[in-house]
Design a protein around this motif. Structure first.
Motif, short mmCIF file in Angstrom:
data_model
loop_
_atom_site.label_atom_id
_atom_site.label_comp_id
_atom_site.label_asym_id
_atom_site.label_seq_id
_atom_site.Cartn_x
_atom_site.Cartn_y
_atom_site.Cartn_z
N GLU A 134 -0.51 10.86 8.65
CA GLU A 134 -1.82 10.74 7.38
C GLU A 134 -1.17 9.83 5.85
O GLU A 134 -2.08 9.11 5.47
N THR A 135 0.48 9.87 5.94
CA THR A 135 0.67 8.36 5.01
C THR A 135 1.17 7.31 4.61
O THR A 135 1.00 7.34 5.82
N ILE A 136 0.42 6.84 4.00
CA ILE A 136 0.35 5.12 4.28
C ILE A 136 1.37 4.49 3.31
O ILE A 136 1.48 5.06 2.35
N VAL A 137 2.53 3.95 3.94
CA VAL A 137 2.63 2.83 3.69
C VAL A 137 3.43 1.64 3.98
O VAL A 137 3.13 1.64 5.29
N ALA A 138 2.86 0.65 3.05
CA ALA A 138 2.37 -0.93 3.29
C ALA A 138 3.92 -1.94 3.03
O ALA A 138 3.32 -1.56 2.29
N GLY A 139 4.50 -2.37 3.31
CA GLY A 139 5.69 -3.43 3.26
C GLY A 139 7.07 -3.18 3.43
O GLY A 139 7.34 -3.60 4.91
N ALA B 162 1.30 -1.06 0.17
CA ALA B 162 -0.22 0.10 -0.35
C ALA B 162 1.16 1.49 -0.09
O ALA B 162 2.01 1.15 0.32
N LEU B 163 0.15 2.24 -0.54
CA LEU B 163 1.17 3.50 -0.63
C LEU B 163 0.13 4.35 -0.87
O LEU B 163 -0.36 4.59 -2.12
N GLU B 164 0.02 5.60 -0.51
CA GLU B 164 -1.14 6.62 -0.52
C GLU B 164 -0.29 7.96 0.23
O GLU B 164 -0.04 7.63 1.39
N PHE B 165 -0.39 8.44 -0.02
CA PHE B 165 -0.94 9.93 0.33
C PHE B 165 -1.52 11.46 -0.24
O PHE B 165 -2.29 11.39 -0.50
N PRO B 166 -1.62 12.12 1.16
CA PRO B 166 -2.54 12.96 1.08
C PRO B 166 -2.50 14.17 0.40
O PRO B 166 -1.05 14.23 -0.05
N GLU B 167 -3.60 14.65 -0.07
CA GLU B 167 -3.59 15.77 -0.33
C GLU B 167 -3.94 16.81 0.26
O GLU B 167 -5.04 17.42 0.37
N HIS B 168 -3.01 18.39 0.81
CA HIS B 168 -3.76 19.43 1.48
C HIS B 168 -3.05 20.21 0.19
O HIS B 168 -1.61 20.34 -0.34
N ALA C 275 4.58 17.84 9.87
CA ALA C 275 4.24 16.69 10.13
C ALA C 275 2.84 15.58 10.28
O ALA C 275 2.92 14.83 10.23
N LYS C 276 1.84 16.87 9.72
CA LYS C 276 0.42 16.41 8.91
C LYS C 276 0.40 15.19 8.45
O LYS C 276 -0.07 13.91 7.84
N ALA C 277 0.91 15.95 7.53
CA ALA C 277 0.56 15.10 6.08
C ALA C 277 1.80 13.44 6.62
O ALA C 277 1.57 12.42 5.76
#
Length: 661
Positions: free
Chosen positions: A421-426, A369-375, A416-418
């Protein structure tokens, strides 16, 4: 806006990979250039290959057989009709022979002249050159003699601590701090070997280590018409093993008079070598009494784009890659020094596949999984996406997370907030470590230098942490649920939620909430946890607290539980499985990661002391020394210098007290 057709730059070959290749492709396509990628076997399905207008294979995964092969890259450039080559950073970007070869083949090199690269490519010659131009340099030995006895004597004359630095290259490779004479020989040997492996040149220089150092660099830009400006400074003092971790612009506590002095010095250094394009002049500043205009020294000039260039783009509003293309096309700079001003503050964090809890060992594997926030104010530069592999062949960077705000406090808060909220799995990552850095009191207050991270490892969370029982319970329950659903009701989702109407995951119950008991083995000890499901989701109760803020990612036979930046991998235990391959192997020294064995210092029958060097494994451009955990006799040496090894491979076996290996 496109490039002027009169200059005939219509296509670009990107002689690089990963996030910098993606970043160059975006700007090049916006300017109307046809983009051509080159890739190794390991990058066949990479994001930059997909983004480019066309892509061409150039060899096997090792960089020396692909991305460092000038002839292969030029053959593709000529075959595809590339009008220019952008080298990115790393690899061939600072190879004067590559710039020469481009010119010889009628291809524009998007970078400085080969003469400028040569002038600044060797640190000893560069220091002598800029010293003549009136730029202050760090005291030390920058000559040609390389005999160990001579260099050891020079270190004694300079006075410890000293810094051994590779004459060629950069990025912290071939660099060692030495605090006492007894450690000099081993440090010199290691620095020379790493320099040879990274740059093909083992030569080093020795210079005084500046106490309380701040690493501050100036971005310069020049056109081919004699115009040179600086785009202000970046502070790159947050480092580990001389590798930058967090960079920011402008530098905290920078007095205007020092900014002017450093800017003038950087411009003079660029003028001294007839520079064209984007470059960075790096300085070390003595920060014991704050930043002062009479206490900074030239270190080196990087004749290329820097990894941290986005923070300069954020505070100036410029696209440095676009400016590189325009300079290569022969255009004049569209501004002068008086037109430039600093707009707010920017901070960049380098998100790496590494494990801070295991001395930052590189981590490889599939990105489940790899997801980044958009702000607003957040920029993500990455070269990977979910499903990609992080391999041992290249730098372990996953992404750069850049935050821009009106003030430094605002930028740090956004970063720090970003990160949270970042998701990295593996592969394991340094997300939690980076977030802790952003929130560290000393860093936030501007009271830091290049030793800040080393002095605060424990406070920053770079130490082994016990398994979180609540998170482990959540992963275990998910796997049990998954197996039940797979057998009874069909497939489950990849991330976090089971897709069956009969699952207890939705918390549905006519009355109250559902509670499930679960027995776990944690570090060999049986424990009980309570799992309550309601309409708000799972609550894993322990004696201390109730945890809800976790994410579960499915990874084949495992569940990866993400909580507060940490990953916990949970696998269903098979009581009938026996690891016959490693049964009874005794006290083995294993490869901590996928990599190459570069040196073995022992053989069977040797006696070793606790802490003695046994072997060195190199991965992702870094050396990792394996040492003896206790006094013992060497029973077996399975490692061989030059061999590629997998993570967990048995390299050396120590004979234990009972005589078993």
């Amino acid at each position: 806006m496109t490039l002027p057709q009169s200059h005939n730059l219509t296509s670009v070959l990107i002689a690089n990979r990963g996030e910098i290749a993606c970043r160059i492709i975006r700007t090049a396509q916006r300017l109307g250039l046809r983009t051509i990628a080159v890739y190794s076997d390991a990058d066949a399905d990479a994001l930059f290959v997909q983004m480019a207008d066309e892509a061409h294979h150039i060899g096997p995964p090792p960089a020396r057989e692909s991305y460092l092969q000038i002839d292969k890259i030029l053959e593709v450039a000529k075959r595809t009709g590339a009008s220019c080559i952008h080298p990115g950073y790393g690899f061939l970007s600072e190879r004067a022979e590559f710039a020469d070869a481009c010119a010889a083949n009628g291809i524009v090199f998007v970078g400085p002249p080969a003469s400028s690269i040569r002038a600044m490519g060797l640190k000893d010659a560069a220091k002598a050159l800029v010293e003549k131009a009136g730029v202050p340099v760090v005291p030390g030995y920058h000559g040609v003699r390389q005999e160990p006895d001579f260099l050891r004597q020079k270190a004694y004359e300079i006075g410890y601590p000293v810094l051994i630095k590779a004459v060629a290259g950069g990025g912290g490779k071939g660099m060692r701090r030495v605090d006492k004479a007894a450690d000099f020989d081993a440090a010199l040997d290691s620095a020379q070997r790493e320099a040879q492996n990274a740059f093909g040149d083992p030569r080093v220089l020795v210079e005084k280590y500046v106490l309380s150092p701040r690493h501050i660099e100036i971005q310069v830009f020049a056109d081919s018409h004699g115009n040179v400006v600086h785009l202000f400074e970046r502070d790159c003092s947050l480092q580990r093993r001389h590798q930058k971790v967090i960079e920011e612009a402008p530098a905290p506590g920078m007095p205007p008079e020092m900014r002017d002095a450093m800017g003038r010095a950087a411009v003079e250094a660029a003028r001294a070598v007839g520079y064209v394009g984007a470059g960075t002049v790096e300085f070390i500043a003595d920060g014991r009494e704050g930043l002062r205009p009479d206490r900074f020294y030239f270190m080196e000039m990087n004749t290329r784009l820097q990894v941290e260039h986005p923070v300069t783009e954020a505070i100036t509003g410029l696209d440095l890659v676009e400016l590189q293309f325009r300079a290569a096309a022969g255009e004049k700079l569209p501004f002068d020094q008086t037109d430039l001003e600093i707009q707010g503050h920017a901070v960049e964090a380098r998100l790496y596949a590494e494990d801070p809890e295991k001395e930052f060992l590189p981590s490889t594997g599939k990105l489940w999984a790899l997801e980044f926030p958009e702000h607003d104010g957040i920029r993500i530069d990455t070269g990977v996406e979910a499903g990609d592999e992080v391999t041992p062949y290249y730098d372990p960077m996953i992404a750069k997370v850049i935050a821009h705000g009106a003030t430094r406090d605002e930028a740090l808060s956004k970063l720090a907030k970003a990160l949270s909220e970042t998701i990295v799995a593996g592969p394991k990552t340094n997300i939690a470590f980076l977030k802790n850095l952003c929130e560290a009191d000393g860093f936030k207050a501007g009271a830091f230098d290049t030793g800040f991270i080393d002095r605060n490892m424990q406070a920053l969370g770079a130490v082994a942490v016990e398994v979180d029982e609540d998170v482990l319970a959540a992963g275990a329950l998910y796997l049990i649920e998954r197996e039940a659903e797979r057998l009874l009701f069909g497939p489950v989702s990849r991330v976090g939620r089971v897709e069956s109407p009969w699952s207890i995951d939705d918390g549905f119950q006519l009355i109250g909430s559902r509670e499930t008991g679960l027995s776990l083995i944690v570090d060999g000890e049986a424990r009980k946890v309570r799992v309550t499901w309601d309409r708000n989701g799972p609550a894993i109760a322990s004696d201390s607290e109730t945890v809800r803020d976790f994410t579960i990612v499915e990874a084949d036979d495992a569940a990866i539980v993400l909580h507060q930046g940490r990953q916990t991998r949970v696998i269903l235990h098979d009581p009938f499985a026996v690891d016959l391959e490693h049964l009874g192997e005794g006290s083995s020294i294993k490869a901590p990661m996928h990599g190459k064995v570069v040196a073995v210092f022992v053989q069977p029958g040797d006696r070793v002391e606790k802490g003695q060097r046994l072997a060195i494994v190199e991965a992702m451009k870094m050396e990792h020394v394996l040492t003896a955990p206790f006094e013992a006799e060497i029973a077996e040496v399975a490692a061989e210098a030059g061999a590629q090894v997998a993570e967990g491979a048995r390299l050396i076996v120590l004979k234990t007290e009972d005589g078993d290996g």
